[in-house]
Design a protein around this motif. Sequence first.
Motif: not given
Length: 466
Positions: A363-365, A138-141, A371-375, A92-99
């Motif tokens: 969206s926050l990510l 646009v990505s958030i939309a 997100y790229g660094d986190l992934l 939830f914190a990054v694996i799926q949401t960051g992707t």
Amino acid sequence: MKREIGLLDATLLVAGSMIGSGIFIVSADITRNVGSAGWLIVVWLITGFMTLTAALSYGELSGMYPKAGGQYVYLKEAYNPLVGFLYGWSFFAVIQTGTIAAVGVAFSKFLAYLVPQVSEDLVVFSLGSFKISPAQLVSIAIIVLLTYINTKGVKSGKMIQTTFTLTKLASLFGLIIFGFIMMKPEVWHANWSDAWNIHKLNTDGSFTAYTSVAALGAIAGSMVGSIFSSDAWNNVTFVAGEMENPKRNIGLSLFLGTLIVTIIYVSANLMYTAVLPLHDIATADKDRVAVAASHVIFGNVGTIIIALMIMVSTFGCNNGLILAGARVYYSMAKDGLFFKKTGDLNKFAVPEFGLWIQCIVASLLCLSGKYGDLLDMISFVVVIFYVLTIFSIFILRKKRPDIERPYKAFGYPVLPILYILMGLAFCGLLIVYKPQYTWPGLIIVLIGLPIYYLMKVNVKEKQLTE
């Protein structure tokens, strides 16, 4: 939940969730790390072998526990609720949401080829050093749109997934075929004349030799990109509660989906070496290897072709990620380990609240730009959880020999053990040679520890009150 996902839908969910933007980009960094055509292909073959082996092993677990939640459920049953929760929390914190965030921004970046006004280089809003680009908006939309569609029932999400995945598979096969038709024999010969000399390829065209041990570290570092590109194949296990004949179809779809994608990935990289000199692969503008290859194959219109392909690819990929992710939070909520409301289904029999909180975090990510660094940093943790999950086959065969196993892990115990050893070797090499890829991911996992115990205390207090 309504069982409306068939074998074809499930196979396309596996393939569609795996293929995002990675195959079009990450080969540049891999080439810089290994410096040869042979080792570029070996990195993709190792990743493909590991993915197929893991998928075949997961088939046994999915047959034993054919319900929503997938990997979270397997870890909880084999070990304990804490291990399951730490996976779910990281997910939830990054694996799926960051992707989801990374794939959404990739869509926007390539949309900018067609609509320059949405470029990531422009600024819509800034506050000091914090800047928001049109690409992020646009990505958030896109994430909000796909989340909304998936709140209207699994049929809507399934239809988008099937349509977009079939389109991108056909497009990728087309690109590969045209690439080999337009191959340059002199380029192929030059790339493969010294194919097995592993070294660092610098952007100025020079080489830096590795010691034999450092070469292993370079391979592990390269695999961060290929593993990211091949991840999310397990998303189909999260929607087991909505699959027709899940005991049969989950394992089969895992095998078929990962096999199709592995063939595409290896073929695409062979095609790159047939049309682009190795130096051009390594130094492609913004790592966009597919754009450079498409220029050679199709001329100036190649940029537009690749931009459209990646937009189709990332749109379909994000739909699969969004559809599947909320089912993990739903399963956790049923165990009292997530927001209670996440365990409720709406009138369309989908976990709407889980979909929307996933949307908010993704969206926050997107806005954070991290997100790229986190992934990159989470690849280590992702593989650790895969290793733990595959080891759970051994645990559950002893712990729960009574459970029906309609499908048993192919090649057991050799292939599961081989995956575990390869996964541990990958993680060990990252710890030694790329520590920046390891500790941040571990910190994210460990943050889940106090959250788990807080949730357990809340559940006990509620039970006492009732």
